[in-house]
Design a protein around this motif. Sequence first.
Motif, PDB file in Angstrom:
ATOM      1  N   SER A 109       2.735   6.886  -6.891  1.00 42.12           N
ATOM      2  CA  SER A 109       1.841   7.894  -7.457  1.00 42.12           C
ATOM      3  C   SER A 109       2.468   9.287  -7.463  1.00 42.12           C
ATOM      4  O   SER A 109       1.915  10.215  -8.056  1.00 42.12           O
ATOM      5  CB  SER A 109       0.532   7.936  -6.660  1.00 42.12           C
ATOM      6  OG  SER A 109       0.728   8.517  -5.378  1.00 42.12           O
TER       7      SER A 109
ATOM      8  N   GLU B  24       1.378   4.250  -2.905  1.00 36.35           N
ATOM      9  CA  GLU B  24       1.298   5.689  -2.642  1.00 36.35           C
ATOM     10  C   GLU B  24       2.540   6.407  -3.167  1.00 36.35           C
ATOM     11  O   GLU B  24       2.448   7.456  -3.825  1.00 36.35           O
ATOM     12  CB  GLU B  24       1.149   5.942  -1.142  1.00 36.35           C
ATOM     13  CG  GLU B  24       1.068   7.413  -0.785  1.00 36.35           C
ATOM     14  CD  GLU B  24       0.942   7.658   0.715  1.00 36.35           C
ATOM     15  OE1 GLU B  24       1.026   8.836   1.129  1.00 36.35           O
ATOM     16  OE2 GLU B  24       0.767   6.677   1.465  1.00 36.35           O
TER      17      GLU B  24
ATOM     18  N   THR C  86       0.826  -1.201   0.000  1.00 39.02           N
ATOM     19  CA  THR C  86       0.000   0.000   0.000  1.00 39.02           C
ATOM     20  C   THR C  86       0.866   1.259   0.000  1.00 39.02           C
ATOM     21  O   THR C  86       0.610   2.213  -0.745  1.00 39.02           O
ATOM     22  CB  THR C  86      -0.937   0.007   1.224  1.00 39.02           C
ATOM     23  OG1 THR C  86      -1.782  -1.141   1.166  1.00 39.02           O
ATOM     24  CG2 THR C  86      -1.788   1.263   1.251  1.00 39.02           C
TER      25      THR C  86
END
Length: 273
Positions: free
Chosen positions: A214, A211, A207
């Motif tokens: 991105s 992030e 996860t």
Amino acid sequence: MDIQGITDNRVTVNVHGGIADVRLNRADKRNALDDALFTSLAAAGEALKTLPGLRAVVLSGAGESFCAGLDFGSFKGMSQRDGKTSTIGTMVGDDAITHLAQQVCWVWQEIPVPVIAALQGHALGGGMQIALCADIRIAHPDTQLSVREVFWGLIPDMTGTLMLSHLVRPDVARKLVYTAKILKADEGHALGLVTQLSEDPLVAAQTLATEIASRSPDAVRAAKRLLTRKLRAEAAEQFAAEREEIHQLIGSANQNEAVMAYFEKRSPEFRDD
């Protein structure tokens, strides 16, 4: 997808969406480090250093443990080595600052994008030193951590002395090294060894990697260059000192005694020169 030429029976590498999933794949041995795993792990890291489109790396271990350290066979073999280096003590290149045992750790700092280690079960000795060279460590609270080398009559010679000095207070680093204490990740988190605790560290690492992926890759790569700048300035000299010290210890009388006492299930009897 599998990266051709990287994935083998010791390490698997899969890349999706710019995130590389690198997994130690010796679950039946708690991902203990033997010569083949050393070679495969360094090769995987080396290949990722120049992989186009890479945004983040998640480093984990298959099965119940991240990495329990050196394979027991390596400890037994040291008594016959009499200070001589094995394959894992071979320099990785003519202009390299590491030998193979150090490179399986240091390569994660050389990779130009963030590396997140997901820890469960055990991260002991060499396994702990590999984790220390990740940018971020996410661990299950019950994970057992230890800079374990002194227990075996050795020192943390796989970049551990450098990385510890940048992660925890000097007195904490010394206590961890001198005692070879095994502690749980929740205590490691309080000391600064672990970045984040999670009941599912692999999912948490994936996860976080998503992030990071991105964000602007140019900014993230520049940030890592700056954040590792001081480490790089100190690395060559410190790693050379580690190699010199470990060369004197491997196969010495007290190092042999530390290993034999463990396998013979007795208290060691060390001698002072």
